[in-house]
Design an enzyme around this catalytic site. Structure first.
Site, mmCIF file in Angstrom:
data_model
loop_
_atom_site.group_PDB
_atom_site.id
_atom_site.type_symbol
_atom_site.label_atom_id
_atom_site.label_comp_id
_atom_site.label_asym_id
_atom_site.label_seq_id
_atom_site.Cartn_x
_atom_site.Cartn_y
_atom_site.Cartn_z
ATOM 1 N N HIS A 274 -3.299 -4.838 0.228
ATOM 2 C CA HIS A 274 -3.272 -5.719 1.666
ATOM 3 C C HIS A 274 -2.905 -7.049 1.616
ATOM 4 C CE1 HIS A 274 -2.307 -1.878 3.624
ATOM 5 N NE2 HIS A 274 -3.365 -1.565 3.465
ATOM 6 N N GLU B 29 -1.801 -8.895 3.778
ATOM 7 C CA GLU B 29 -1.882 -9.172 5.410
ATOM 8 C C GLU B 29 -3.353 -8.619 6.181
ATOM 9 O OE1 GLU B 29 -1.557 -5.198 5.505
ATOM 10 O OE2 GLU B 29 -1.221 -6.580 4.236
ATOM 11 N N CYS C 1 1.075 -0.928 -0.378
ATOM 12 C CA CYS C 1 0.145 0.347 -0.058
ATOM 13 C C CYS C 1 0.696 1.038 0.061
ATOM 14 C CB CYS C 1 -0.811 -0.320 0.969
ATOM 15 S SG CYS C 1 -2.525 1.097 0.663
#
Length: 269
Positions: free
Chosen positions: A212, A214, A122
């Site tokens: 993202h 994660e 990001c």
């Protein structure tokens, strides 16, 4: 030096040597944290550092965190000791002129000169682009929040066939900035309907991802509610994002293979 103070100092030195010995021979990675943890993420997940280690970490590795948003970065000597770096998302703009952002840009240029492995997520994706000579700014199609289907390029699907990366790769998105122009000699690795540059690589040592990998849906819902309460996004953005959460699942396992394959492997494009 004698007495209790001397004994304590010797014990501390021995402990330090023991810890240093444990880290010798272990692969070392650093997370450059570009945002403060929210109270919710800190309590539920132990902070964003642990979220990233949960995605990328493996037994026997050493992972450290530097709070880049507070000006904390590895020294040149410390940087030499790491096998790879991960740059997180942020509430700040990658095209901003905050002192810590300019310091991070200089540090990333130094890592590039050393050909260190760097994965940007990001904001990390955008700041890598800036550091290497590209440009970033507000996304031309506005906020992208929710689960978005990303389309990997031929380069990833064919040359990294051992990773089994699908041609449609859903990922959680939460951004209003984007990469406008890639650095010279960089290559687009993925695109989506809203974002032309979802991923890029620069040589074999730098890769950026706009989404993202994660995040899970719980973190995304927390962020949506948090920004909605602060009037930073409109209700229509929140509702559209929640619809996407109900209709698509992020392919976390495929993203994990791709990110770990890049950061720890020898992917040759």
């Amino acid at each position: 030096m004698g007495g209790e103070n001397g004994d304590a100092a010797m014990a501390a030195a021995a402990a330090g040597e023991k810890e240093e010995g444990r880290e010798k021979g272990r692969r070392k990675f650093a997370v450059l944290l570009c945002a403060d943890d929210s109270e919710y993420v800190r309590k539920a997940y132990g902070g964003y550092f642990k979220v990233f280690v949960g995605l990328l970490g493996e037994e026997g590795e050493a992972w450290h965190v530097y709070r880049a948003a507070h000006g904390e970065l590895p020294t040149a000597a410390e940087a030499d000791g790491y096998d790879g770096f991960v740059i997180t998302g942020s509430c700040n703009d990658a095209h901003g002129d905050d002192p810590w952002i300019e310091g991070l840009v200089a540090f990333l240029r130094a890592l590039d000169a050393k050909k260190k492995k760097v994965l940007g997520v990001c904001f990390g994706h955008q700041i890598l682009c800036r550091a290497l000579g590209g440009t970033t700014g507000r996304a031309k199609k506005g906020w992208d929040i929710g689960v978005t289907c990303v389309h990997p390029s031929h380069t990833i699907i064919k040359t990294q066939s051992s990773l089994h990366i699908p041609s449609h790769l859903p990922v959680i998105k939460f951004h209003r900035d984007e990469v406008w122009q890639l650095p010279p000699q960089a290559e687009v690795l993925a695109w989506s309907e809203k974002t032309d540059i979802e991923m890029f690589r620069y040589g074999n040592h730098i890769m950026g991802i706009q989404g993202h990998p994660e995040y899970d849906k719980d973190i995304l819902l927390h962020l949506i509610d948090r920004l909605l309460q602060r009037n930073l996004i409109q209700t229509c953005h929140a509702e559209a994002a929640k619809v996407s959460i109900g209709t698509r699942q992020p392919d976390r396992e495929a993203w994990k293979r791709l990110c770990k394959g890049f950061l720890k492997g020898d992917l040759l494009w």
